[in-house]
Design an enzyme around this catalytic site. Structure first.
Site, PDB file in Angstrom:
ATOM      1  N   GLN A  91       0.847  -1.194   0.000  1.00  0.00           N
ATOM      2  CA  GLN A  91       0.000   0.000   0.000  1.00  0.00           C
ATOM      3  C   GLN A  91       0.882   1.244   0.000  1.00  0.00           C
ATOM      4  OE1 GLN A  91      -3.643  -0.633   2.826  1.00  0.00           O
ATOM      5  NE2 GLN A  91      -1.946  -1.870   3.623  1.00  0.00           N
ATOM      6  N   HIS A 109      -1.338   1.517  -4.356  1.00  0.00           N
ATOM      7  CA  HIS A 109      -1.755   2.909  -4.153  1.00  0.00           C
ATOM      8  C   HIS A 109      -0.883   3.881  -4.928  1.00  0.00           C
ATOM      9  CE1 HIS A 109      -3.913   1.835  -0.128  1.00  0.00           C
ATOM     10  NE2 HIS A 109      -4.570   1.426  -1.184  1.00  0.00           N
ATOM     11  N   ALA A 218       8.605  -4.561  12.827  1.00  0.00           N
ATOM     12  CA  ALA A 218       8.856  -5.308  11.591  1.00  0.00           C
ATOM     13  C   ALA A 218      10.348  -5.528  11.360  1.00  0.00           C
ATOM     14  CB  ALA A 218       8.250  -4.535  10.416  1.00  0.00           C
TER      15      ALA A 218
HETATM   16  N1  APR Z   1       6.598  -2.467  12.923  1.00  0.00           N
HETATM   17  C1  APR Z   1       5.406  -3.068  12.641  1.00  0.00           C
HETATM   18  N2  APR Z   1       4.228  -2.406  12.570  1.00  0.00           N
HETATM   19  C2  APR Z   1       4.267  -1.075  12.792  1.00  0.00           C
HETATM   20  C3  APR Z   1       5.462  -0.370  13.089  1.00  0.00           C
HETATM   21  C4  APR Z   1       6.654  -1.129  13.150  1.00  0.00           C
HETATM   22  N3  APR Z   1       7.833  -0.554  13.429  1.00  0.00           N
HETATM   23  N4  APR Z   1       5.148   0.942  13.275  1.00  0.00           N
HETATM   24  C5  APR Z   1       3.820   1.055  13.077  1.00  0.00           C
HETATM   25  N5  APR Z   1       3.282  -0.152  12.798  1.00  0.00           N
HETATM   26  C6  APR Z   1       1.883  -0.486  12.483  1.00  0.00           C
HETATM   27  C7  APR Z   1       0.857   0.251  13.303  1.00  0.00           C
HETATM   28  O1  APR Z   1       0.564  -0.475  14.486  1.00  0.00           O
HETATM   29  C8  APR Z   1      -0.332   0.287  12.339  1.00  0.00           C
HETATM   30  O2  APR Z   1      -1.126  -0.883  12.494  1.00  0.00           O
HETATM   31  O3  APR Z   1       1.677  -0.064  11.146  1.00  0.00           O
HETATM   32  C9  APR Z   1       0.308   0.267  10.970  1.00  0.00           C
HETATM   33  C10 APR Z   1       0.239   1.606  10.248  1.00  0.00           C
HETATM   34  O4  APR Z   1      -1.118   1.839   9.970  1.00  0.00           O
HETATM   35  P1  APR Z   1      -1.519   3.087   9.034  1.00  0.00           P
HETATM   36  O5  APR Z   1      -0.771   4.306   9.510  1.00  0.00           O
HETATM   37  O6  APR Z   1      -3.015   3.111   8.985  1.00  0.00           O
HETATM   38  O7  APR Z   1      -0.922   2.732   7.606  1.00  0.00           O
HETATM   39  P2  APR Z   1      -1.568   1.764   6.518  1.00  0.00           P
HETATM   40  O8  APR Z   1      -2.273   0.620   7.155  1.00  0.00           O
HETATM   41  O9  APR Z   1      -0.491   1.470   5.547  1.00  0.00           O
HETATM   42  O10 APR Z   1      -2.645   2.724   5.807  1.00  0.00           O
HETATM   43  C11 APR Z   1      -3.324   2.177   4.693  1.00  0.00           C
HETATM   44  O11 APR Z   1      -4.346   4.330   4.283  1.00  0.00           O
HETATM   45  O12 APR Z   1      -4.188   6.622   4.130  1.00  0.00           O
HETATM   46  C12 APR Z   1      -4.233   5.460   3.398  1.00  0.00           C
HETATM   47  O13 APR Z   1      -3.295   5.171   1.297  1.00  0.00           O
HETATM   48  C13 APR Z   1      -2.949   5.292   2.632  1.00  0.00           C
HETATM   49  O14 APR Z   1      -1.791   3.245   2.096  1.00  0.00           O
HETATM   50  C14 APR Z   1      -2.384   3.971   3.159  1.00  0.00           C
HETATM   51  C15 APR Z   1      -3.616   3.272   3.705  1.00  0.00           C
END
Ligand code: APR
Length: 233
Positions: A91, A109, A218
């Protein structure tokens, strides 16, 4: 897991967090500081193109300051050494998976380092800023926009993604909150026999759809998971 040969990996902003790129919904994340509807919608771009172009210019420029982390590198190794079918669906619009060496990848995306012409639909790799009225290298029209899928727009390469999910034996989701569809629904599109693993700092909104949650960063957990998958392949 030896008989399981078709692997699909989904990543979200969390895989790039340890590289220094802000996520969207974590404390301090992009959607805590900006409103998506002001920056990541076609209406926002029509209303204030300079604001939207400037925001993507800043995010594109930031890529020069960050590096792939061990999680990105581990997924590139997994693609190289996995004996069966492999597809990485991200994404993320950053270039960290590509810089880590991932090739069999879909950026559903879009990509910060690509622009699209709304006149001729040509796509162009783009490293620098994109001032309004920049002419399209293909047709000359001043109709270039970030090649990013905004809210309300269709994600890219969905038929390819769906085909991979429907045939998957193993599905791994890394660093995604499970709040944005269609990616949040991928875990429910798997065959019944498939094994699903989520890697996240905390359980996502769709954690109950997974067989297993590996809770932690991660950068630490993904290399260990890759090692385990390759040993069992
Ligand atoms: N290791 C593992 N997981 C992590 C870490 C890390 N170091 N840091 C943060 N996270 C997790 C958080 O707990 C959360 O569940 O990553 C996730 C980030 O979530 P979002 O900020 O919502 O990002 P994402 O899921 O990629 O968003 C999806 O939303 O705004 C749109 O297009 C945009 O692609 C994006 C989509």
């Amino acid at each position: 897991m030896a008989e399981m040969k078709r692997l699909v990996v989904l990543t979200g902003a969390g895989i790039s967090a340890e590289s220094g790129l802000a996520t969207f919904r974590d404390p301090g994340g992009l959607w805590q500081r900006f409103r998506p509807q002001d920056l990541a919608t076609p209406e926002a771009f029509a209303r204030d193109p300079d604001l939207v172009l400037g925001w993507y210019d800043a995010r594109r420029a930031q890529l020069a300051e960050v590096e792939p982390n061990p999680a990105h590198l581990a997924l590139a190794r997994l693609e190289r050494d996995w004996p069966g079918d492999f597809l990485l669906v991200t994404q993320n619009v950053d270039d960290l998976h590509a810089r880590a060496g991932s090739r069999r990848m879909v950026q559903m995306h879009g990509a910060l380092k690509r622009v699209r012409c709304t006149a001729c639909d040509a796509r162009h790799d783009w490293q620098a800023a994109l001032p309004r009225a920049t002419p399209c290298p293909a047709c000359g029209a001043a109709r270039l926009r970030p090649d990013i899928v905004w809210f309300g727009e269709m994600p890219l390469e969905m038929p390819r993604i769906m085909a991979a999910l429907e045939a998957a034996d193993i599905f791994v989701a890394i660093g995604t909150s499970g709040t944005v569809y269609p990616a949040a629904g991928f875990v429910r599109m798997l065959p019944r026999h498939a094994r699903s693993i989520e890697v996240n700092l905390e359980a996502s909104a769709v954690a109950d759809g997974f067989d297993e949650l590996r809770q932690g960063p991660a950068g630490t957990l993904v290399p260990a998971l890759v090692e385990q998958l390759l040993c069992a392949a």
